[in-house]
Design a protein around this motif. Sequence first.
Motif, mmCIF file in Angstrom:
data_model
loop_
_atom_site.group_PDB
_atom_site.id
_atom_site.type_symbol
_atom_site.label_atom_id
_atom_site.label_comp_id
_atom_site.label_asym_id
_atom_site.label_seq_id
_atom_site.Cartn_x
_atom_site.Cartn_y
_atom_site.Cartn_z
ATOM 1 N N GLN B 7 0.828 -1.206 0.000
ATOM 2 C CA GLN B 7 0.000 0.000 0.000
ATOM 3 C C GLN B 7 0.863 1.256 0.000
ATOM 4 N N ASN B 10 1.770 1.806 -3.565
ATOM 5 C CA ASN B 10 0.631 2.370 -4.294
ATOM 6 C C ASN B 10 0.347 3.804 -3.858
ATOM 7 N N THR B 266 -4.752 5.356 0.387
ATOM 8 C CA THR B 266 -4.566 3.928 0.081
ATOM 9 C C THR B 266 -4.582 3.089 1.347
ATOM 10 N N LEU B 267 -3.954 3.606 2.402
ATOM 11 C CA LEU B 267 -3.925 2.821 3.637
ATOM 12 C C LEU B 267 -5.330 2.703 4.221
ATOM 13 N N ALA B 270 -7.166 0.150 2.376
ATOM 14 C CA ALA B 270 -6.698 -1.210 2.641
ATOM 15 C C ALA B 270 -7.156 -1.700 4.003
ATOM 16 N N SER B 274 -13.068 1.173 1.696
ATOM 17 C CA SER B 274 -12.804 2.076 0.578
ATOM 18 C C SER B 274 -14.013 2.976 0.335
#
Lengths: 297, 305, 523
Positions: B7, B10, B266-267, B270, B274
Amino acid sequence: MTLLRVEHLTMRFGGLVAINDLSFTAERGHITALIGPNGAGKTTVFNCITGFYKPSEGRMALQFGDPAVWDEIEALTERGQRGLECRAGSLFLLERMPDFLVAQKARVARTFQNIRLFPGMTVLENLLVAQHQPLMRASGWSVLGMLGLPSYARAERAAIEKARLWLDRIGLTERADDPAGALPYGAQRELEIARAMCTDPVLLCLDEPAAGLNPSESAELARFLRTLRNEHAISILLIEHDMSVVMEISDHVIVLDHGVKIADGPPDVVRDDPKVIAAYLGVEHDEVSQVEAEVGL
Amino acid sequence: MEVFVQQLINGVTLGSIYGLIAIGYTMVFGILGMVNFAHGDVFMVSAFIALIAFLILTSWIGAGLIALALVVVLIVAMAMTALLNWAIERVAYRPLRGSFRLAPLISAIGMSIFLMNFVQVAQGPRNKSIPPLFSEVIVLFTVDGYDVTVSYKQIAIWLTTGVLLLAFWYLVSKTALGRAQRACEQDQKMAALVGINVDRTISITFVIAAALAAVAGTMYLVHYGVVSFADGFTPGVKAFTAAVLGGIGSLPGAVIGGLAIGLIETLWSAYFSSDYKDVAAFSILIVVMIFLPQGLLGRPEVEKV
Amino acid sequence: MAAEANNVASRSSLLLALRAAARTALIAFGLLLPLIAFRAVHDIRNELVLETRWPLFAAFVAIAFAGRLLWELLPRESLKIRLAAFARAPGQLLSAAAACLVLANVLRLAAKSLADTDAAIALAFTYLFAFATFAFVIGAVGAWVIRRYPAGTETGRQRRHQIGVGLRTGALGFLLVYPLMLFWLAGSQGSIKWIDNFGIQILIYVMLGWGLNIVVGLAGLLDLGYVAFYAVGAYSYALLAKSFGLSFWILLPLAGILAAFWGVLLGFPVLRLRGDYLAIVTLAFGEIIRLVLINWVDLTNGYAGISGVPRPSFFGIPFTDGPDGFAARFGLEFNAIYRTMFLYYVILVLALITAYVTMRLRRLPIGRAWEALREDEIACRALGINTTTTKLSAFAIGAMFGGFAGSFFAARQGFVSPESFTFMESAVIVAIVVLGGMGSQIGVAAAAIVIIGGTELMRELDVLKAIFGRDFDPTQYRMLLFGLAMVVIMIWKPRGLISTRTPSVFLKERKAVSGAHVREGHG
């Protein structure tokens, strides 16, 4: 009789010490002038007194009514309270109050170095905004006012009457319905003082009221301030660079330099103080006597 | 751990895109004191320009030269978007300079609406997707069958961002143009008095902001492979959040803020949900504005009485 | 000699104009090349391919060239002077209006005889010229008033005041009879669209504009998330009406109170922010509320929204086709238009209440404090005004009206979904307030009519189909033109349509304050 007692006031901005351990008092019914070279920290003192800045250290106490309440000051400080209001008199610790409460409860009014009127509102509206608190109460926090009760209409009429009184005094009645921003500079200065007076203050803090005025306007301002003191029993704290005004009307002068008090006394004593002259001329004070000797003073 | 590293990779990629857009917000805010609301849509338009340029090139040359094609696409997108932003400043903001403070903001909102609907009308409301590019990945390490990978695409994005940021940093800190910009930020009248062409400096600021947004737009297209007319608003607001988080007016702050927002997004996706990733971004914006209005690297504002 | 010099001058000015036009065309070429000349479309295999539109592209570039050339060559200054002189003469304006009427009718008849199948074209011409006539008549009356009653004199002022009162009464009367008049003129089929799309729709935005005007126009706090309160009102009504079956008249005030509560809740942390920061934070709040509405599926049913929201009844009598319905009770034939008319009057009353309350509040200390806050916050604090509660009260009252409008919206649609509460809506409402002239209620109403009416009118302009072909859909250009109009109006009148401020109180006479003195606030 003491109105305002400032003790050990210190204000630091980061590493910069703007005011260092300043103590002074302002007497009731007196005009107390705060003078000093540019950057001496005068406006900072005002901002601390009126609550715009929170001082780093020190106590600022303001009292009106029966002077006996001064005795409560230590107890008040101990209890951590903002102030004390009783029928006999009131005592406030200004450093503990937010700016609007200093104006509202402790009844300290001020003007600003760079005039702060409401330029898009009319002269009359400016003076009514100053009477916000009593009018707000009369309108029942807008509820009764919305319902159109006559008590509010009466209060508003009284407020307009009071505004008109002040407009008559500063000679702006004819321009009551013009926007404040359209007035000439000198009139704006006077209007700002009148607006401050409409809050019914016990202490009026004026930040360079004569700045930008010509000599005759300054003289007129000096007369105006004196009548304010004599007729309205108001105490004035005055920052001013125009020495003719200061020396003419002050009862007491405090001189600041680099955030430190260097002189304190009646105007004629302060005027001749070598330390003060040195501060204004920017030299050490033993040099002053040397210079004075040379010119035969 | 492996999820976290993945992540992180990303997030940095996404963060570079946000950072590049954020620079545009921060530069314009620095020099004009206005939030250029249309900047997110300028970014979206740049992605469309890149898409068209890409389609023109790929229909001419074979797939073998995709890397070269992308360089050309990037340059075309930067140039065309720069022209667009220059024109926007000239038409919608310059006549309002020194006017009512809200006027440029409203004008910018109008421009944002216009750009979005212009693209919708001119290119159609459907999502446009291109075939995936450089989807090969390098497996860094494997833990319990979970591959932590980095794709060529991501490496390309990092490299481009890094190189362009260096060039940009040189431009604004070491050249006469950069000095002129900083002078205009401080005091436009004084800058004009000492002979700086203020109008030109502001125009160049918009041009640079747009060029960087175009880099972000091209990368967005390469990274996601899909773009739609509505893609300007949310990345725009997030990039603005990044600019504020970093301290508006501060260029390194914009990059750091961009990376932070990318990573957080992103974290969050994850580890939490989302669905609420945008809520997280907006909440950060609010919290930063309230508790740290000067941002991470900005100068604190002292209230003048 | 002189003629020769003139010749040289005009030749060089022509050259200059040509050069400027060429430059504009070049810029247009660069701007339009990627997105107009090419179009990325999905083919049958769902792969992107390029289409080219060279003729369209060439046309746009040519228009840019010609437009700039015309702009450069037109004697703008003397035209301006002539136009101004023309507009000052009421007689000329009135005759122009009469000419417009005649022309409109001629064109309508011509269009009808040319294409008798396409009545829409004729109708559109009628609207267009009726509008022009209307504008000319208004202009003529204005010009006449200005000439007849100059502002400087005492009687002039009195007459102007009377005329103002008369105009306001007339407008109110028109609003009251508007649906009845339409019904009478066009019948139930023809009028329902005009009452709904033009009457109700515009009045909702007038009300929202007036509500936001308290926050933005009076208190000077730029709120870009006003739609959040609209959403709170709408969802409060939808959810409470569906789950508890409470009536519209109970839920309307409740929705307002809930929205006001949210206004205070959201307002509290953000009020120390200034300027654009406040704008962005309120925007973020608006977006958060929308995202929560989307994602909290259990409560809000997400994207799909809530349907079957109970419609308002006539104080307990439903607008249904049945023995208990409104029509049967009042001995009328059932018709859907009664509900639409009722809704029209409800929103009219709600909007008028908003205007009245705002007008009253402006003349109370709280309203004066709001405006003082906009002018100078620090001076307010020095006068003992608690700026936090003052700002919160503006936020709360503004939000409350947003909540009222929201619950009305839910009741009118019978359906709510997050789609209706996007940032776009906030932008439209802010645009209405700023374009109208901050603080001016008349200006805000006029801006709402122009913006919402204008974009609604776009739906009606089938005439464009005749010009651009059958598959031309004017509705998709609505927002495009809306955005463009925002930019153009800001450049034309940065302070909005009505930039003067009316004082809340006066000693001798109420003089309008010029916009140049009025500040816009730092929030």
